[in-house]
Scaffold this motif. Structure first.
Motif, PDB file in Angstrom:
ATOM      1  N   ALA A  36       8.698   3.494  12.999  1.00 28.43           N
ATOM      2  CA  ALA A  36       7.608   3.295  13.947  1.00 28.43           C
ATOM      3  C   ALA A  36       6.481   2.475  13.335  1.00 28.43           C
ATOM      4  O   ALA A  36       5.903   1.592  13.987  1.00 28.43           O
ATOM      5  CB  ALA A  36       7.080   4.644  14.430  1.00 28.43           C
ATOM      6  N   GLN A  37       6.157   2.745  12.048  1.00 22.31           N
ATOM      7  CA  GLN A  37       5.086   1.997  11.389  1.00 22.31           C
ATOM      8  C   GLN A  37       5.484   0.534  11.184  1.00 22.31           C
ATOM      9  O   GLN A  37       4.669  -0.373  11.401  1.00 22.31           O
ATOM     10  CB  GLN A  37       4.771   2.635  10.040  1.00 22.31           C
ATOM     11  CG  GLN A  37       3.626   1.982   9.278  1.00 22.31           C
ATOM     12  CD  GLN A  37       2.295   2.148   9.983  1.00 22.31           C
ATOM     13  OE1 GLN A  37       1.953   3.232  10.438  1.00 22.31           O
ATOM     14  NE2 GLN A  37       1.533   1.061  10.086  1.00 22.31           N
ATOM     15  N   ILE A  38       6.704   0.281  10.807  1.00 20.15           N
ATOM     16  CA  ILE A  38       7.166  -1.093  10.618  1.00 20.15           C
ATOM     17  C   ILE A  38       7.144  -1.855  11.936  1.00 20.15           C
ATOM     18  O   ILE A  38       6.678  -3.002  12.008  1.00 20.15           O
ATOM     19  CB  ILE A  38       8.576  -1.081  10.001  1.00 20.15           C
ATOM     20  CG1 ILE A  38       8.525  -0.499   8.591  1.00 20.15           C
ATOM     21  CG2 ILE A  38       9.170  -2.481   9.989  1.00 20.15           C
ATOM     22  CD1 ILE A  38       9.901  -0.276   7.984  1.00 20.15           C
ATOM     23  N   ASP A  93       0.850  -1.185   0.000  1.00 23.55           N
ATOM     24  CA  ASP A  93       0.000   0.000   0.000  1.00 23.55           C
ATOM     25  C   ASP A  93       0.889   1.239   0.000  1.00 23.55           C
ATOM     26  O   ASP A  93       1.612   1.503   0.969  1.00 23.55           O
ATOM     27  CB  ASP A  93      -0.917  -0.016   1.228  1.00 23.55           C
ATOM     28  CG  ASP A  93      -1.973   1.083   1.176  1.00 23.55           C
ATOM     29  OD1 ASP A  93      -1.949   1.889   0.219  1.00 23.55           O
ATOM     30  OD2 ASP A  93      -2.818   1.133   2.096  1.00 23.55           O
ATOM     31  N   ALA A  94       0.835   2.006  -1.080  1.00 22.85           N
ATOM     32  CA  ALA A  94       1.685   3.192  -1.174  1.00 22.85           C
ATOM     33  C   ALA A  94       1.265   4.292  -0.215  1.00 22.85           C
ATOM     34  O   ALA A  94       2.050   5.220   0.046  1.00 22.85           O
ATOM     35  CB  ALA A  94       1.674   3.729  -2.613  1.00 22.85           C
ATOM     36  N   ASN A  95       0.039   4.217   0.341  1.00 23.94           N
ATOM     37  CA  ASN A  95      -0.424   5.245   1.267  1.00 23.94           C
ATOM     38  C   ASN A  95       0.154   5.078   2.669  1.00 23.94           C
ATOM     39  O   ASN A  95       0.024   5.983   3.499  1.00 23.94           O
ATOM     40  CB  ASN A  95      -1.951   5.214   1.344  1.00 23.94           C
ATOM     41  CG  ASN A  95      -2.593   5.571   0.020  1.00 23.94           C
ATOM     42  OD1 ASN A  95      -2.087   6.413  -0.726  1.00 23.94           O
ATOM     43  ND2 ASN A  95      -3.715   4.926  -0.288  1.00 23.94           N
TER      44      ASN A  95
END
Length: 343
Positions: free
Chosen positions: A248-250, A240-242
């Motif tokens: 932190a997200q990983i 998802d490119a968004n």
């Protein structure tokens, strides 16, 4: 038994009355425990010492497991799945699996998870089959008694990156990478600890010596960890490119994925809680109504005893019996008179 309860109620009422009136009224209560404590003071002292020792032992064990003296406590993160009726984010679980496959699978195993567990959670059946067929499984023996290699199936478990523990230690400077199947449930702090560990790498403070092959992480016990920093900005790219592939997200996505591997039935358990609550509320309401309906006649019945009314009823019964006896005698006399006239 009723007299004992009556006496105890009277003493409690006397004590409460003294408290409300501001006087120190202490009723005399003769309980068996007071006499026992007077006769066996040493036994009570030994019991108190054993209780205190047991409490100190429990505290020492909790402190040793906590290991709070040689590491930093992880800060609490606001996870979307921590509520009573909150489900896991399936998209985050899918991205977390991708992070595990690309980053973590080279060292850590998931030996208690199979590819069939991915179906209906973060993948379709065809996608899970494609993931399973990407691995090679040593199977056998066949009809000729030989072992052979085959593509993976949905029933196969995730492969281990090393053949055995010795090979894993040899490749990691003597450290054994733990299995991640239940890592969130096995570590105090759960996903907060895993998130802080993945994002908490920093330079060691002055005077802190690190051996070769070790890295400093304040959230790890002792501060020295053999695992290098694996999560960083744009270390991978999401489908998802968004979704920005920040560190932190990983780390957040892989923590959600490991939370699911630790408790694959968590969403089903929450649904079961909702069903049980609704059914129990209905059954409890029906049971309460039936109880009130069945017992209303018995609970509203009033039984009383009045000696004067009993005596009056007894006199009336005697009078009715005498009147009945006289009526019978009169009928008998009439019958005798008729017989005498006929003769």
């Amino acid at each position: 038994m009723a007299n004992k309860f009556r006496n105890l109620g009277g003493k409690l009422f006397q004590l409460a009355n003294g408290i409300f009136n501001g006087t120190s009224v202490r009723p005399r209560m003769s309980f068996p425990g007071r006499a026992f404590s007077g006769r066996h003071p040493k036994m009570l002292g030994a019991l108190g010492a054993l209780t205190g020792a047991a409490g100190l032992l429990i505290y020492a064990l909790e402190t040793s497991v906590d290991a709070s003296s040689d590491c930093v406590h992880p800060p609490h993160q606001h996870w979307n799945h921590t509520g009573l009726l909150s489900a896991l984010d399936k998209e985050s679980v899918r991205r977390g699996y991708f992070v595990y496959k690309e980053v973590c699978a080279s060292c850590h195993s998931l030996q208690y998870m199979a590819y069939r567990n991915l179906v209906g959670v973060c993948m379709t059946e065809s996608e899970a089959k494609a993931e399973a067929e990407a691995i090679t499984v040593r199977d056998g023996p066949n009809d000729e008694g030989e072992f052979y290699d085959r593509p993976g199936k949905l029933s196969d478990h995730f492969p281990s990156p090393y053949a055995n523990e010795e090979a894993a230690r040899s490749a990691n400077n003597g450290s054994y990478p733990p299995d991640l199947s239940y890592i969130v449930s096995a570590r105090k702090g759960g996903e907060d600890y895993v998130f802080a560990l993945l994002t908490g790498y920093c330079d060691p403070p002055a005077g802190f010596a690190l051996r070769d092959g070790l890295y400093f992480n304040p959230y790890f016990s002792g501060g020295a960890i053999a695992m290098a920093k694996a999560v960083d900005n744009e270390v991978i790219t999401f489908e998802d490119a968004n979704v920005a592939p920040s560190a932190a997200q990983i780390a957040k996505d892989v923590c959600v994925f490991l939370k699911w591997t630790s408790e694959p039935e968590s969403d089903e358990r929450r649904l079961l809680v909702i069903k049980v609550t609704l059914i129990s509320a209905f059954l409890i309401g029906i049971s309460y109504y039936i109880k009130r309906f069945k017992w209303s006649s018995l609970k509203s019945r009033k039984i009383f005893f009045i000696p004067e009314m009993e005596a009056q009823a007894k006199r009336e019964a005697e009078k009715a019996a005498e009147a009945l006896t006289k009526a019978k005698e009169q009928e008998c006399n009439k019958c005798e008179n008729k017989n005498e006239k006929k003769e």
